[in-house]
Design a protein around this motif. Structure first.
Motif, PDB file in Angstrom:
ATOM      1  N   VAL A 175       7.094  -0.141  -5.118  1.00 42.08           N
ATOM      2  CA  VAL A 175       5.699   0.300  -5.106  1.00 42.08           C
ATOM      3  C   VAL A 175       4.780  -0.843  -5.524  1.00 42.08           C
ATOM      4  O   VAL A 175       3.650  -0.952  -5.037  1.00 42.08           O
ATOM      5  CB  VAL A 175       5.511   1.531  -6.012  1.00 42.08           C
ATOM      6  CG1 VAL A 175       4.041   1.958  -6.042  1.00 42.08           C
ATOM      7  CG2 VAL A 175       6.374   2.693  -5.516  1.00 42.08           C
ATOM      8  N   ALA A 176       5.243  -1.715  -6.404  1.00 42.56           N
ATOM      9  CA  ALA A 176       4.434  -2.876  -6.782  1.00 42.56           C
ATOM     10  C   ALA A 176       4.123  -3.752  -5.575  1.00 42.56           C
ATOM     11  O   ALA A 176       3.030  -4.322  -5.471  1.00 42.56           O
ATOM     12  CB  ALA A 176       5.165  -3.695  -7.851  1.00 42.56           C
ATOM     13  N   THR A 177       5.075  -3.850  -4.647  1.00 43.45           N
ATOM     14  CA  THR A 177       4.840  -4.621  -3.422  1.00 43.45           C
ATOM     15  C   THR A 177       3.813  -3.930  -2.540  1.00 43.45           C
ATOM     16  O   THR A 177       2.965  -4.589  -1.923  1.00 43.45           O
ATOM     17  CB  THR A 177       6.161  -4.799  -2.657  1.00 43.45           C
ATOM     18  OG1 THR A 177       7.094  -5.512  -3.479  1.00 43.45           O
ATOM     19  CG2 THR A 177       5.948  -5.568  -1.362  1.00 43.45           C
ATOM     20  N   ILE A 178       3.881  -2.609  -2.463  1.00 42.94           N
ATOM     21  CA  ILE A 178       2.884  -1.861  -1.697  1.00 42.94           C
ATOM     22  C   ILE A 178       1.493  -2.105  -2.283  1.00 42.94           C
ATOM     23  O   ILE A 178       0.529  -2.388  -1.559  1.00 42.94           O
ATOM     24  CB  ILE A 178       3.213  -0.359  -1.698  1.00 42.94           C
ATOM     25  CG1 ILE A 178       4.554  -0.100  -0.998  1.00 42.94           C
ATOM     26  CG2 ILE A 178       2.096   0.441  -1.025  1.00 42.94           C
ATOM     27  CD1 ILE A 178       5.034   1.340  -1.083  1.00 42.94           C
ATOM     28  N   ALA A 179       1.378  -2.022  -3.620  1.00 42.99           N
ATOM     29  CA  ALA A 179       0.088  -2.225  -4.273  1.00 42.99           C
ATOM     30  C   ALA A 179      -0.433  -3.646  -4.047  1.00 42.99           C
ATOM     31  O   ALA A 179      -1.631  -3.850  -3.785  1.00 42.99           O
ATOM     32  CB  ALA A 179       0.225  -1.945  -5.769  1.00 42.99           C
ATOM     33  N   VAL A 189      -6.624   3.630  -2.725  1.00 40.99           N
ATOM     34  CA  VAL A 189      -6.628   3.687  -1.267  1.00 40.99           C
ATOM     35  C   VAL A 189      -6.020   5.020  -0.832  1.00 40.99           C
ATOM     36  O   VAL A 189      -5.215   5.605  -1.573  1.00 40.99           O
ATOM     37  CB  VAL A 189      -5.818   2.502  -0.674  1.00 40.99           C
ATOM     38  CG1 VAL A 189      -4.346   2.624  -1.012  1.00 40.99           C
ATOM     39  CG2 VAL A 189      -6.023   2.362   0.834  1.00 40.99           C
ATOM     40  N   ALA A 190      -6.410   5.488   0.331  1.00 39.47           N
ATOM     41  CA  ALA A 190      -5.850   6.740   0.843  1.00 39.47           C
ATOM     42  C   ALA A 190      -4.358   6.567   1.104  1.00 39.47           C
ATOM     43  O   ALA A 190      -3.937   5.581   1.712  1.00 39.47           O
ATOM     44  CB  ALA A 190      -6.559   7.144   2.127  1.00 39.47           C
ATOM     45  N   VAL A 232      -6.715  -1.025   9.555  1.00 33.21           N
ATOM     46  CA  VAL A 232      -5.396  -1.482   9.133  1.00 33.21           C
ATOM     47  C   VAL A 232      -4.711  -0.383   8.323  1.00 33.21           C
ATOM     48  O   VAL A 232      -5.330   0.260   7.474  1.00 33.21           O
ATOM     49  CB  VAL A 232      -5.515  -2.755   8.273  1.00 33.21           C
ATOM     50  CG1 VAL A 232      -4.150  -3.183   7.749  1.00 33.21           C
ATOM     51  CG2 VAL A 232      -6.161  -3.874   9.066  1.00 33.21           C
ATOM     52  N   TYR A 233      -3.416  -0.178   8.593  1.00 35.32           N
ATOM     53  CA  TYR A 233      -2.607   0.736   7.797  1.00 35.32           C
ATOM     54  C   TYR A 233      -1.334   0.015   7.358  1.00 35.32           C
ATOM     55  O   TYR A 233      -0.701  -0.674   8.160  1.00 35.32           O
ATOM     56  CB  TYR A 233      -2.245   1.991   8.584  1.00 35.32           C
ATOM     57  CG  TYR A 233      -3.433   2.906   8.813  1.00 35.32           C
ATOM     58  CD1 TYR A 233      -3.793   3.860   7.866  1.00 35.32           C
ATOM     59  CD2 TYR A 233      -4.195   2.789   9.975  1.00 35.32           C
ATOM     60  CE1 TYR A 233      -4.891   4.682   8.070  1.00 35.32           C
ATOM     61  CE2 TYR A 233      -5.292   3.608  10.181  1.00 35.32           C
ATOM     62  CZ  TYR A 233      -5.635   4.555   9.224  1.00 35.32           C
ATOM     63  OH  TYR A 233      -6.718   5.365   9.419  1.00 35.32           O
ATOM     64  N   VAL A 234      -0.985   0.175   6.090  1.00 36.62           N
ATOM     65  CA  VAL A 234       0.255  -0.358   5.552  1.00 36.62           C
ATOM     66  C   VAL A 234       1.312   0.730   5.630  1.00 36.62           C
ATOM     67  O   VAL A 234       1.095   1.854   5.171  1.00 36.62           O
ATOM     68  CB  VAL A 234       0.073  -0.816   4.092  1.00 36.62           C
ATOM     69  CG1 VAL A 234       1.413  -1.205   3.474  1.00 36.62           C
ATOM     70  CG2 VAL A 234      -0.909  -1.974   4.016  1.00 36.62           C
ATOM     71  N   LEU A 235       2.474   0.411   6.220  1.00 35.98           N
ATOM     72  CA  LEU A 235       3.555   1.381   6.394  1.00 35.98           C
ATOM     73  C   LEU A 235       4.753   0.940   5.566  1.00 35.98           C
ATOM     74  O   LEU A 235       5.199  -0.206   5.674  1.00 35.98           O
ATOM     75  CB  LEU A 235       3.960   1.479   7.868  1.00 35.98           C
ATOM     76  CG  LEU A 235       3.159   2.413   8.784  1.00 35.98           C
ATOM     77  CD1 LEU A 235       1.675   2.111   8.740  1.00 35.98           C
ATOM     78  CD2 LEU A 235       3.684   2.341  10.209  1.00 35.98           C
ATOM     79  N   ALA A 236       5.284   1.852   4.764  1.00 34.86           N
ATOM     80  CA  ALA A 236       6.407   1.501   3.900  1.00 34.86           C
ATOM     81  C   ALA A 236       7.212   2.734   3.535  1.00 34.86           C
ATOM     82  O   ALA A 236       6.694   3.857   3.546  1.00 34.86           O
ATOM     83  CB  ALA A 236       5.905   0.828   2.624  1.00 34.86           C
ATOM     84  N   ALA A 282      -4.177  -7.338  -0.841  1.00 34.91           N
ATOM     85  CA  ALA A 282      -4.318  -8.474   0.076  1.00 34.91           C
ATOM     86  C   ALA A 282      -4.878  -8.067   1.435  1.00 34.91           C
ATOM     87  O   ALA A 282      -5.669  -8.802   2.027  1.00 34.91           O
ATOM     88  CB  ALA A 282      -2.961  -9.155   0.258  1.00 34.91           C
ATOM     89  N   ALA A 283      -4.463  -6.902   1.937  1.00 31.76           N
ATOM     90  CA  ALA A 283      -4.816  -6.508   3.309  1.00 31.76           C
ATOM     91  C   ALA A 283      -6.016  -5.585   3.388  1.00 31.76           C
ATOM     92  O   ALA A 283      -6.582  -5.403   4.474  1.00 31.76           O
ATOM     93  CB  ALA A 283      -3.615  -5.831   3.971  1.00 31.76           C
ATOM     94  N   ALA A 284      -6.422  -4.974   2.255  1.00 27.59           N
ATOM     95  CA  ALA A 284      -7.549  -4.036   2.220  1.00 27.59           C
ATOM     96  C   ALA A 284      -7.459  -3.009   3.352  1.00 27.59           C
ATOM     97  O   ALA A 284      -8.363  -2.880   4.174  1.00 27.59           O
ATOM     98  CB  ALA A 284      -8.871  -4.797   2.300  1.00 27.59           C
ATOM     99  N   PRO A 285      -6.357  -2.247   3.405  1.00 26.71           N
ATOM    100  CA  PRO A 285      -6.173  -1.314   4.518  1.00 26.71           C
ATOM    101  C   PRO A 285      -7.020  -0.053   4.390  1.00 26.71           C
ATOM    102  O   PRO A 285      -7.537   0.263   3.308  1.00 26.71           O
ATOM    103  CB  PRO A 285      -4.686  -0.959   4.405  1.00 26.71           C
ATOM    104  CG  PRO A 285      -4.419  -1.023   2.933  1.00 26.71           C
ATOM    105  CD  PRO A 285      -5.259  -2.180   2.438  1.00 26.71           C
ATOM    106  N   ALA A 286      -7.113   0.670   5.497  1.00 23.65           N
ATOM    107  CA  ALA A 286      -7.759   1.982   5.462  1.00 23.65           C
ATOM    108  C   ALA A 286      -6.859   3.009   4.798  1.00 23.65           C
ATOM    109  O   ALA A 286      -7.337   4.042   4.326  1.00 23.65           O
ATOM    110  CB  ALA A 286      -8.101   2.434   6.880  1.00 23.65           C
TER     111      ALA A 286
END
Length: 284
Positions: A210-214, A249-250, A172-176, A219-223
């Motif tokens: 950035v607080a939303t990203i954190a 996280v990376a 999983v990757y979070v994109l923002a 919640a998602a525990a992304p790579a």
């Protein structure tokens, strides 16, 4: 001749992000897949089968019906498009966008996605067109209205292609985009290319605190988290907060607004190149 190893349908499903049930339906209805049989009687699928599945999903995402997509995807001797054909389609798309002609623009995109892969369309047509659009806007050759119309039409079409980018079986990757960054079209293209390599995309989009990203990371525990920037200022303003995220996280940063000094300050990794190249680098 396809000499690559064959795989069973579950692995084909994992690689393409298409459910086993749907793969079987496409095989039965459209003869999309042409498996061999193992000594034990199991169906085994080739890289050519995988390519047809990816081709069909791209065509369906571009708005073509399943039956039409299957016919195109299974066409045995479809000619390989040359640069002139791609350039011609790019010219038609550019002209339609300049004239605010949505119907002709979508028609040009239909034919483009039916001719080449989505990744080739992004790399060879969409990214250069957007760069050119920006240069023409700065030179006063196009209006703000033309720039907004083109960007929004392309963004809408690419988001339609992006449907299902959270359904892969990979990491999983979070994109923002950081606060103040309102341009996420490059990040959309990156997400499409990333998903086509099996990753699962959690897309937060433009102007994300950035607080939303954190919070999403917890919640998602992304790579990893991928931050897209079209201008350097939003990244610099968010550097301290992003550095805190990078301790958990990376974090990767890409886009035309990248400042390598700020990337180092954040403790992030730079993703160079166009969106497809950046996705290739990350998944490699």
């Amino acid at each position: 001749m396809d000499t690559l190893p064959r795989v069973r349908i579950g692995e084909l499903s994992r690689r393409t992000g298409v459910s086993v049930e749907l793969l079987r339906a496409w095989e039965q209805r459209y003869a999309l897949l042409r498996p061999d049989r193992s000594a034990g009687g199991f169906r085994l699928y080739s890289s050519a089968d995988e390519a047809r599945v990816r081709r069909m999903t791209a065509l369906i995402a571009s708005g073509i019906s399943a039956s039409q997509a299957a016919a195109r995807a299974t066409r045995e001797e479809a000619p390989t498009p040359d640069g002139a054909a791609i350039d011609e389609l790019a010219g038609e798309l550019r002209a339609a966008l300049d004239r605010f002609d949505a119907e002709r623009a979508h028609d040009a995109l239909d034919r483009l996605f039916a001719t080449v892969s989505v990744e080739v369309a992004i790399t060879e047509v969409v990214v250069p067109l957007l760069h050119e659009l920006g240069e023409r806007w700065e030179a006063g050759d196009v209006s703000i209205g033309q720039e907004h119309f083109a960007s929004n039409l392309l963004r809408g079409r690419l988001l339609a292609i992006a449907r299902g980018w959270a359904s892969g079986s990979g990491p999983v990757y979070v994109l923002a985009c950081p606060p103040g960054e309102g341009h996420d079209l490059g990040l959309v293209m990156f997400g499409i290319a990333l998903a086509r390599r099996g990753a699962r995309v959690v897309f937060l989009g433009a102007d994300t605190p950035v607080a939303t990203i954190a919070e999403t990371v917890r919640a998602a525990a992304p790579a990893g988290v991928v931050v897209g920037v079209a201008r350097p200022e939003p990244l610099a303003a968010a550097a301290t907060e992003l550095a805190a995220v990078a301790r958990d996280v990376a974090v990767y940063v890409g886009g035309p607004g990248v400042d390598e000094g700020v990337v180092a300050e954040v403790g992030a990794t730079l993703l160079d190149g166009d969106p497809v190249a950046a996705a290739r680098t990350l998944t490699a």
